[in-house]
Design a protein around this motif. Structure first.
Motif, short mmCIF file in Angstrom:
data_model
loop_
_atom_site.label_atom_id
_atom_site.label_comp_id
_atom_site.label_asym_id
_atom_site.label_seq_id
_atom_site.Cartn_x
_atom_site.Cartn_y
_atom_site.Cartn_z
N ALA A 20 -0.51 -2.85 6.51
CA ALA A 20 -1.76 -2.29 5.99
C ALA A 20 -2.97 -2.91 6.68
O ALA A 20 -3.90 -2.21 7.09
N TYR A 46 0.88 -1.18 0.00
CA TYR A 46 0.00 0.00 0.00
C TYR A 46 0.91 1.22 0.00
O TYR A 46 1.79 1.35 0.84
N ARG A 52 1.72 -5.70 3.37
CA ARG A 52 0.38 -6.25 3.56
C ARG A 52 0.03 -6.30 5.04
O ARG A 52 -1.04 -5.85 5.45
#
Length: 149
Positions: A75, A63, A72
């Protein structure tokens, strides 16, 4: 025998049109599928379904925003500290990069609070999708805040 150029052109157009139409239809179908995945992510976020969120993202998801890029896991952790009350997509566009990769670009309107702080109401997002094992997943999301003026 000399062929009339108008006849040749008309014949070529009739031959190409079904292919172009089929391609357009496949593009529309793919865009609809990818928009659904992005909206499923937002709906799952709103409902607090963290396992469903994780399933939509690839293991190597990133992100990226003006604050930086995160993995990941980071996020997903941040999302768990945010309350999404509502959202809508506008001006959705898709670019298919290959048979197994595409980018969805859209304006996101949101009512979002993270860590007790109200987040910007309007952003431009891009979700980059890859098809792995026959399933489309998001590998990269970028977000840019729109100015309020």
């Amino acid at each position: 025998m000399k062929l009339n150029s108008a006849v040749v052109l008309a014949s070529a157009m009739l031959t190409v049109t079904p292919t172009m139409s089929a391609r357009g239809s496949a593009q529309t179908e793919l865009q609809t599928k990818l928009v659904k995945i992005s909206k499923d992510f937002m709906d799952d976020w709103k409902a607090g379904k963290s396992a469903a969120l994780a399933d939509i993202l690839t293991q190597d998801f990133i992100y990226a925003s003006p604050q930086g890029a995160v993995s990941r896991q980071t996020a997903l952790n941040v999302v768990s500290h945010c309350q999404l009350s509502s959202y809508s997509f506008e001006r959705v566009e898709m670019r298919q990069l290959s048979a197994d990769a595409a980018v969805l670009i859209y304006k996101l309107n949101q009512d979002l609070t993270c860590f007790g702080k109200k987040e910007p109401a309007a952003t431009i997002n891009s979700d980059t999708f890859v098809r792995r094992g026959g399933k489309w997943k998001i590998v990269l999301t970028t977000q840019t805040t729109l100015s309020s003026g």
